[in-house]
Design a protein around this motif. Structure first.
Motif, short mmCIF file in Angstrom:
data_model
loop_
_atom_site.label_atom_id
_atom_site.label_comp_id
_atom_site.label_asym_id
_atom_site.label_seq_id
_atom_site.Cartn_x
_atom_site.Cartn_y
_atom_site.Cartn_z
N ARG A 216 0.84 -1.20 0.00
CA ARG A 216 0.00 0.00 0.00
C ARG A 216 0.87 1.25 0.00
O ARG A 216 0.62 2.21 -0.74
N ARG A 217 1.91 1.25 0.82
CA ARG A 217 2.81 2.40 0.88
C ARG A 217 3.53 2.61 -0.44
O ARG A 217 3.64 3.72 -0.94
N TYR A 218 4.02 1.53 -1.01
CA TYR A 218 4.80 1.61 -2.24
C TYR A 218 3.97 2.20 -3.38
O TYR A 218 4.45 3.04 -4.16
N GLN A 219 2.72 1.79 -3.47
CA GLN A 219 1.88 2.20 -4.59
C GLN A 219 1.22 3.56 -4.36
O GLN A 219 0.63 4.12 -5.26
N ASP A 220 1.33 4.10 -3.15
CA ASP A 220 0.72 5.39 -2.83
C ASP A 220 1.80 6.37 -2.39
O ASP A 220 1.81 6.83 -1.26
N SER A 221 2.68 6.71 -3.31
CA SER A 221 3.79 7.58 -2.95
C SER A 221 3.33 8.97 -2.57
O SER A 221 3.99 9.67 -1.80
N ASP A 222 2.18 9.39 -3.10
CA ASP A 222 1.72 10.75 -2.82
C ASP A 222 1.22 10.93 -1.39
O ASP A 222 0.91 12.04 -0.98
N SER A 223 1.17 9.83 -0.63
CA SER A 223 0.69 9.95 0.75
C SER A 223 1.77 10.49 1.69
O SER A 223 1.46 10.98 2.78
N GLU A 224 3.03 10.42 1.30
CA GLU A 224 4.13 10.83 2.17
C GLU A 224 4.63 12.21 1.75
O GLU A 224 5.62 12.34 1.05
N THR A 225 3.89 13.21 2.18
CA THR A 225 4.23 14.59 1.84
C THR A 225 4.63 15.35 3.09
O THR A 225 4.48 14.86 4.21
#
Length: 749
Positions: A216-225
């Motif tokens: 989930r983290r890998y595919q949702d890079s835009d979550s870590e801003t």
């Protein structure tokens, strides 16, 4: 974006159409990152029904079991390479094939079989030896996301023993299982896209949950801003400054456009107790990789690149193999020695890594001048760290250090002026204090006319390597975690979860802030003690909730690295303590800038005191502590460590707790030789004037810890270097900035 378009953009800046810091950062850098991210993730954006999830790890890692559980969770078919590919291709059990052809031939035939295998939308469990075959892994990665199950070696060996496996592919007779597993680790590290750090004795269900979270983290890079500490909670701020900021953006920008500091929008990831127990068995570099991988998305820095940087940062350039060893001092007190790096201060732990991260994240089209204000140690550490970059990076990055002419030790000055003497690396002193230097740099970042001029004329952008830069602060989290893990490994702590206290000599609050972030990640730090010298504005604030600079004058001391009145990272601390209230933080620090003081509410002060205590010591107490500790234990500490020790002793008298206390030793005593020699009984007139002779006095006494070799060698090879001395005038400092840019980048067209 072509250079012509960049010059057009910068022309708008110069004409006043755009503000350089905000709109350059919000428009140009994110667009560059977007192009990079699109290319990097192009193979990863396929729908789950098209893309394979590939589980990789050593024999006994649980790939088959986890694969079945994962297939159910993701509603995907499951393929086991052993059962469904190799045995079907060979028409015999894998063990029989291995006995027939031997190890080397087996690896080749196994790789050929995998290269002829095709699947999509499946969970695939590899064999432990698949990663040893380059062509096979290249084939699999064309349509697969590789998840590395990084399992504890002791767990692996116990599982293999229960399975009655005493030898694996490639293991020669007489070679211990630990050795072959360690040998294979390099191949697993080469191929993975995302890693699952398995805790000690994690079961298959726990690992499966970690795999799902990792995907989930890998595919949702835009979550870590990242957001500014001054960003509006209401969301009604200037939309031109509301573009998402990623790690690569904030590393390059340094300071947020609104004058605030960047922090992770979603806070810090938290490791489980089992994962921390796993890290306790690892050396420093492996701990650093494991922790930093959780905090830096692979879109910005791939795990493979990060590992290379970490290994380069913490290698032969450190005089201790442990990098940041913990030494028992007396009673329940332990010293975390942070001075074994090339410039003999704790700044090396961040600044041997930060320049590599900075260079990695740079857009290709611009030159950057890294501006640094230093109260002593940061300057030489920055110059050393950036000086270690490769030639291509150095050609695009200049470094300018401002330091107070009369506010650093003689040895610190020699270090900076001998290292910073090239065209693109300079150390310039100012006839003022650290606060003036730091305030001037912050003003430059907010001066649109100045930054626009530099951008148009030289295609140069300003950045910083002070602890206001996130990439400077983040590596410091590692050594606080590592200190706890050392105490756990060595049996000082009975089990993970037993608390420790940390006492830190505090000026700019970056070191203390990194300890609090380690706590956020799950390290059981009970309290952080901030130790001040006579410039005790932080200690007064923690006690009263009032930060008041009115009528205060910065005083020089024996511990110059904490001779600071405006503590930059206090802004991050109050953002954390207030639950991310950017409106409040902006109000407080605007008040500080305009009225020289602010007062927090009783409720916020209570939250501050939940995590932090603070006190200060006099100059006499500092020197007395050095003398008394050396007399009792034989250990020599520098003046900053002595400040922390003096404060810790006083607070421990008020607290009967036997919780282990870690004192951060932030510099080697040799950097402040005159004060330390005076503390040890030498009269002022008997202390040699020559720094090299000062260090020789320590060497002749069999001092503990021993003399810092790199520090001694630096002074031996250098002589007093002429350096530029500036008046305390903002415009004079801006002229130095332009002169440094001209010397570094004048040949850039």
């Amino acid at each position: 974006m072509t250079f012509q378009r960049i010059r057009f953009f910068f022309g708008l800046v110069k004409a006043g159409k755009l503000r350089c810091r905000s709109q350059f950062a919000a428009t140009f850098l994110p667009n560059y990152r977007c192009l990079y991210k699109t290319a990097w993730l192009s193979a990863c954006t396929a729908q789950p029904t098209e893309r394979n999830v590939i589980l990789m790890g050593p024999p006994g890692a649980g790939k088959t079991t986890v694969g079945r559980l994962l297939g159910k969770r993701l509603h995907m078919p499951v393929i086991d390479i052993d059962d469904h590919v190799l045995e079907n291709a060979w028409l015999m059990p894998v063990a029989k094939k291995l006995s027939q052809v031997g190890g080397d031939r087996f690896l080749e035939e196994e790789g050929e079989a995998v290269c002829n295998f095709h699947a999509s939308g499946s969970v695939i469990s590899l064999t432990g030896s698949n990663p040893l075959h380059t062509a096979a892994m290249q084939h699999l990665k064309k349509n697969g996301l590789v998840v590395y199950l990084d399992v504890d070696t002791d767990d692996i060996i116990q599982r293999l023993a229960r399975m009655k496996v005493n030898r694996i592919v490639g293991q020669e007779a007489g070679t211990p299982m630990e050795d072959i597993l360690m040998y294979r680790k390099q191949f697993y590290e080469r191929w993975f896209d995302t890693k699952v750090l398995c805790g000690v004795e994690d079961d298959a269900e726990e690992v499966t949950e970690k795999v799902v979270a990792s995907l989930r983290r890998y595919q949702d890079s835009d979550s870590e801003t990242f957001v500014s500490t001054r960003s509006s909670v209401s969301g009604l701020g200037d939309k031109s400054e509301d573009e998402p900021k990623f790690f690569s953006d904030v590393v390059v920008e340094g300071l947020a456009p609104d004058g605030g500091l960047y922090v992770p929008k979603g806070g810090f990831p938290k490791l489980s107790p089992k994962q921390w127990q796993r890290l306790a068995k690892m050396p420093y570099c492996d701990r650093a990789c494991a922790i930093l991988e959780q905090c830096i998305h692979p879109t910005d820095v791939s795990p493979l690149d990060l590992r290379r940087m970490v290994q380069r940062a913490y290698g032969a350039n450190f005089s201790s193999e442990a990098i940041a060893p913990v030494r028992h001092l007396e009673r329940n007190q332990y010293v975390l020695e942070l001075f074994h790096g090339p410039t003999a201060s704790f700044k090396d732990l961040a600044l041997q890594l930060m320049p590599q991260l900075f260079a990695h994240c740079l857009p290709q089209m611009c030159n950057y001048l890294v501006l640094v204000a230093t109260s002593g140690d940061t300057g030489s550490a920055v110059l050393s760290g950036f000086g270690g970059l490769d030639e291509a990076a150095r050609s695009r990055v200049g470094v300018l250090v401002f330091f107070p002419e009369h506010g650093v030790s003689q040895i610190q000055k020699l270090q900076m002026t001998s290292i910073g003497k090239g065209n693109n690396a300079r150390a310039v002193s100012v006839l003022s204090d650290f606060d003036f230097c730091q305030r001037s740099i912050k003003t430059m970042f907010g001066d649109a006319a100045m930054t626009g001029h530099l951008a148009v004329e030289y295609a140069a952008v300003l950045s910083t390597a002070n602890s206001i830069n996130w990439a400077r602060l983040l590596p410091q989290v590692v050594y606080h975690a590592s200190a706890y893990l050392d105490l756990l490994r060595d049996g000082v702590l009975g089990q993970f979860g037993d608390p420790v206290d940390v006492c830190i000599p505090t000026g700019n609050f970056g070191n203390a802030m990194s300890a609090l972030y380690a706590k956020d990640m799950g390290v059981p730090i009970r309290r952080v003690i901030c130790a001040s010298n006579l410039n005790c504005v932080v200690a007064d604030f923690v006690r009263t909730g009032r930060y008041d600079l009115r009528g205060r004058t910065l005083m020089t001391s024996h511990s110059p690295a904490i001779d600071i009145l405006k503590s930059s990272n206090l802004e991050r601390f109050l953002h954390r303590a207030s639950g991310g209230d950017g409106d409040l933080v902006r109000h407080l620090f605007t008040s500080l800038e305009e009225q020289q003081h602010f007062q927090v509410s009783p409720e916020l002060l209570q939250k501050v005191n939940q995590d932090v205590q603070a006190a200060w010591c006099s100059e006499e107490d500092c020197l007395a502590t050095i003398r008394e500790v050396q007399s009792r234990t034989g250990y020599i500490m520098d003046t900053h460590t002595a400040v922390a020790k003096s404060v810790a002793d006083r607070l421990q008298e008020e607290d009967s707790s036997t919780v282990p206390l870690v004192i951060c030793s932030t510099a080697h005593y040799g950097k402040f030789a005159p004060a330390v020699l005076t503390a040890l009984g030498e009269h002022g007139e008997s202390v040699p004037a020559d720094p090299q002779e000062q260090l020789q006095r320590f060497s002749s006494t069999g001092a503990v810890p021993e003399m810092h070799g790199a520090l001694f060698q630096c002074l031996k090879e250098s002589r007093s270097q002429p350096h530029r001395v500036c008046q305390a005038d903002f415009h004079v400092l801006t002229e130095e900035v332009e002169a440094t840019i001209q010397g570094s980048f004048l040949n850039v067209q």
